[in-house]
Design a protein around this motif. Structure first.
Motif, mmCIF file in Angstrom:
data_model
loop_
_atom_site.group_PDB
_atom_site.id
_atom_site.type_symbol
_atom_site.label_atom_id
_atom_site.label_comp_id
_atom_site.label_asym_id
_atom_site.label_seq_id
_atom_site.Cartn_x
_atom_site.Cartn_y
_atom_site.Cartn_z
ATOM 1 N N ALA A 1 60.113 88.175 -23.629
ATOM 2 C CA ALA A 1 61.351 88.234 -23.701
ATOM 3 C C ALA A 1 61.751 87.520 -24.656
ATOM 4 C CB ALA A 1 62.353 88.910 -22.264
ATOM 5 N N ASN A 2 61.633 86.357 -23.597
ATOM 6 C CA ASN A 2 62.667 84.158 -24.506
ATOM 7 C C ASN A 2 62.349 84.380 -25.558
ATOM 8 O OD1 ASN A 2 61.818 83.952 -21.530
ATOM 9 N ND2 ASN A 2 59.998 83.035 -21.297
ATOM 10 N N ALA A 3 60.999 85.025 -26.434
ATOM 11 C CA ALA A 3 60.777 85.172 -28.187
ATOM 12 C C ALA A 3 61.612 86.314 -28.540
ATOM 13 C CB ALA A 3 59.228 85.233 -28.300
ATOM 14 N N ILE A 4 62.214 87.346 -27.736
ATOM 15 C CA ILE A 4 61.777 88.224 -28.581
ATOM 16 C C ILE A 4 63.200 90.209 -28.215
ATOM 17 C CG2 ILE A 4 59.789 88.731 -29.331
ATOM 18 C CD1 ILE A 4 59.448 91.210 -27.969
ATOM 19 N N ALA A 5 63.758 89.384 -26.712
ATOM 20 C CA ALA A 5 65.055 90.162 -26.708
ATOM 21 C C ALA A 5 66.376 90.247 -27.176
ATOM 22 C CB ALA A 5 65.216 89.579 -24.834
ATOM 23 N N THR A 6 66.451 89.138 -27.745
ATOM 24 C CA THR A 6 67.839 88.331 -28.980
ATOM 25 C C THR A 6 67.857 89.368 -29.918
ATOM 26 O OG1 THR A 6 66.767 86.593 -30.050
ATOM 27 C CG2 THR A 6 68.390 86.664 -27.769
ATOM 28 N N SER A 7 65.875 89.581 -30.991
ATOM 29 C CA SER A 7 65.751 89.736 -32.103
ATOM 30 C C SER A 7 65.710 91.483 -31.843
ATOM 31 C CB SER A 7 65.149 89.567 -32.750
ATOM 32 O OG SER A 7 63.247 89.433 -31.341
ATOM 33 N N THR B 1 57.452 95.472 -33.699
ATOM 34 C CA THR B 1 57.356 94.211 -35.072
ATOM 35 C C THR B 1 57.740 92.883 -34.394
ATOM 36 O OG1 THR B 1 58.141 95.141 -37.156
ATOM 37 C CG2 THR B 1 58.120 93.256 -37.001
ATOM 38 N N ALA B 2 58.241 92.684 -33.374
ATOM 39 C CA ALA B 2 59.049 92.031 -32.964
ATOM 40 C C ALA B 2 57.124 91.123 -31.662
ATOM 41 C CB ALA B 2 60.033 92.116 -32.301
ATOM 42 N N ILE B 3 57.209 91.918 -31.097
ATOM 43 C CA ILE B 3 55.974 91.736 -30.523
ATOM 44 C C ILE B 3 54.373 91.192 -30.903
ATOM 45 C CG2 ILE B 3 54.076 92.655 -28.668
ATOM 46 C CD1 ILE B 3 55.790 94.352 -27.164
ATOM 47 N N VAL B 4 54.728 91.317 -32.509
ATOM 48 C CA VAL B 4 53.606 91.649 -33.366
ATOM 49 C C VAL B 4 53.963 89.619 -33.680
ATOM 50 C CG1 VAL B 4 52.358 91.612 -35.654
ATOM 51 C CG2 VAL B 4 52.652 93.357 -34.397
ATOM 52 N N ALA C 1 63.521 83.958 -33.850
ATOM 53 C CA ALA C 1 62.530 84.375 -32.969
ATOM 54 C C ALA C 1 61.273 84.085 -33.666
ATOM 55 C CB ALA C 1 62.133 86.107 -33.417
ATOM 56 N N SER C 2 60.762 83.543 -34.903
ATOM 57 C CA SER C 2 58.939 82.790 -34.855
ATOM 58 C C SER C 2 59.284 81.846 -33.823
ATOM 59 C CB SER C 2 58.866 82.858 -36.188
ATOM 60 O OG SER C 2 59.315 84.324 -36.384
ATOM 61 N N MET D 1 47.136 84.178 -23.711
ATOM 62 C CA MET D 1 48.586 84.186 -24.051
ATOM 63 C C MET D 1 48.911 84.991 -25.149
ATOM 64 S SD MET D 1 51.907 81.864 -23.420
ATOM 65 C CE MET D 1 51.542 81.828 -22.310
ATOM 66 N N ALA D 2 48.776 85.126 -26.235
ATOM 67 C CA ALA D 2 48.275 85.852 -27.380
ATOM 68 C C ALA D 2 48.895 87.769 -27.226
ATOM 69 C CB ALA D 2 48.279 85.670 -28.332
ATOM 70 N N LEU D 3 47.155 87.720 -26.497
ATOM 71 C CA LEU D 3 47.270 89.300 -26.053
ATOM 72 C C LEU D 3 48.537 89.284 -24.972
ATOM 73 C CD1 LEU D 3 42.732 89.138 -25.436
ATOM 74 C CD2 LEU D 3 44.578 90.236 -27.137
ATOM 75 N N GLY D 4 48.355 88.621 -23.785
ATOM 76 C CA GLY D 4 49.381 88.710 -22.962
ATOM 77 C C GLY D 4 50.771 89.368 -23.927
ATOM 78 N N THR D 5 51.452 88.430 -24.317
ATOM 79 C CA THR D 5 52.592 88.436 -25.478
ATOM 80 C C THR D 5 52.500 90.153 -25.784
ATOM 81 O OG1 THR D 5 52.865 86.079 -25.583
ATOM 82 C CG2 THR D 5 54.160 87.649 -26.892
ATOM 83 N N SER D 6 51.057 90.455 -27.046
ATOM 84 C CA SER D 6 51.633 91.898 -27.205
ATOM 85 C C SER D 6 51.169 93.115 -26.209
ATOM 86 C CB SER D 6 50.065 91.781 -27.729
ATOM 87 O OG SER D 6 48.653 91.980 -26.937
ATOM 88 N N PHE D 7 51.201 92.773 -25.356
ATOM 89 C CA PHE D 7 51.665 94.551 -24.208
ATOM 90 C C PHE D 7 52.941 94.041 -24.028
ATOM 91 C CE2 PHE D 7 47.084 94.210 -23.625
ATOM 92 C CZ PHE D 7 47.238 95.310 -23.219
ATOM 93 N N GLY D 8 53.643 93.012 -24.408
ATOM 94 C CA GLY D 8 55.573 92.751 -23.694
ATOM 95 C C GLY D 8 56.167 93.059 -21.868
#
Length: 339
Positions: free
Chosen positions: A31-37, A47-50, A185-186, A235-242
């Motif tokens: 959520a830190n990176a993609i919640a606002t977008s 797309t945000a999670i990718v 976001a990136s 971490m990347a795998l965890g991020t992909s699950f959202g």
């Protein structure tokens, strides 16, 4: 014949737990990176999670300074007795706290959790003398100062951006800022990976050194390549699950987010996290992005922020360090009996 000594078994368990913590950190802090977008519809959730996963991975492989701070400044890995059990207790406490706060949708700090866990477990094992107070206080200062700075920068950035676009067409401006949010976001995802994944790298290296599985000179703290890669990938795998519960809180329950405010919050927090990472200081990405959102909201009007929700989040921040410290100390006492 493979060596299945108790120390090796505990080390394997520590590595598995550390990577699990990193994985949970990934989906807990997505959520830190993609919640606002996502909330402004600049990006679809998928797309945000990718994007977040990719840039988390790149960021995690870029720096090592924070890992050295986490692994070497809280306690001395060369003097820590029963260090493998200490690290195992710290990770257990941090993971439990992350799961509890994730379940209730509260954006607590994984950074506070692991730092409190390491300190608490070390105290449980060897008393307060085992803590490097100078290094620990330096870390705590960074955790306290960074969200305050993020609030101020968020307040200032939205004022500047609003002044720049004041006379522009509203709909065109929104469209442009939705595109800019892809970039912000990136960067946010990159900075998150650069700071947060290093904490797991530091903890694994701490375990390797204290258990005698990694030979280095006293004072040296080099991160093995396999540790960097495994932490980054986890971490990347965890991020992909959202982390949809927390995305809901970050993206709408604190304040109503528009493209211009979402971009300003992301830009502010990414800048702060990157600066602290360069200074080799761990920060809570959760604290920084939430504080940026609060700063952006407060600059518009005070009632734009739902202060009740913000207050509940702040209370969680305050109690995370002592709670995980006590939990880790208790875990160490239990583990020490059986391991």
């Amino acid at each position: 014949m493979p060596d299945f000594s108790p120390e090796v078994v505990i080390l394997v368990l520590v590595v598995v737990m550390a990577l699990s913590f990193d994985f949970i950190n990934g989906f807990h802090d997505t959520a830190n990176a993609i919640a606002t977008s996502v909330s402004t519809r600049a990006l679809s959730p998928r797309t945000a999670i990718v994007i977040a996963s990719l840039f988390n991975l790149i960021g995690a492989l870029t720096y090592t300074g924070v890992a050295k701070t986490i692994g070497g400044k809280i306690t001395d890995p060369f003097k820590l007795e029963n260090g493998l059990v200490v690290v195992l207790a710290a990770l257990t406490a941090a993971i439990l706290w992350n799961l509890i706060t994730w379940w209730f949708g509260i954006p607590s700090s994984s950074s506070h959790a692991i730092i409190g866990g390491v300190a608490g477990a070390a105290v449980g094992a060897a008393g307060f003398g085992s803590i490097n107070m100078e290094g620990f206080i330096e870390i705590v200062k960074a955790l306290i100062i960074s969200p305050i700075v993020a609030f101020v920068i968020g307040f200032i950035v939205i004022k500047i951006v609003s002044a720049i676009v004041a006379n522009m067409n509203y709909h065109k401006t929104n469209r442009n800022f939705r595109m800019l949010q892809v970039l912000s976001a990136s960067w946010q995802s990159f900075s998150h990976g650069a700071n947060d994944a290093q904490k797991t790298m530091g903890v694994i290296t701490l375990a390797l050194l204290s258990g005698g599985f990694l030979v280095q000179e006293p004072g040296e703290f080099a991160i093995p390549l396999w540790v960097k890669l495994s932490a980054a990938i986890a971490m990347a795998l965890g991020t992909s699950f959202g982390g949809w519960r927390i995305i809901k809180t970050m993206g709408g329950k604190i304040m109503k987010i528009k493209p211009i405010s979402g971009f300003s919050a992301d830009l502010s927090s990414a800048l702060i996290i990157t600066i602290f990472t360069t200074l080799k200081l761990p920060v809570s990405t959760t604290h920084v992005i939430t504080s940026s959102i609060l700063g952006v909201g407060a600059s518009q009007k005070l009632n734009a922020v739902k202060w009740g929700v913000a207050g509940r989040i702040v209370v969680t921040w305050i109690i995370t360090l002592p709670v995980t410290g006590l939990l880790a100390a208790a875990c160490y006492v239990v583990f020490d009996v059986f391991l």
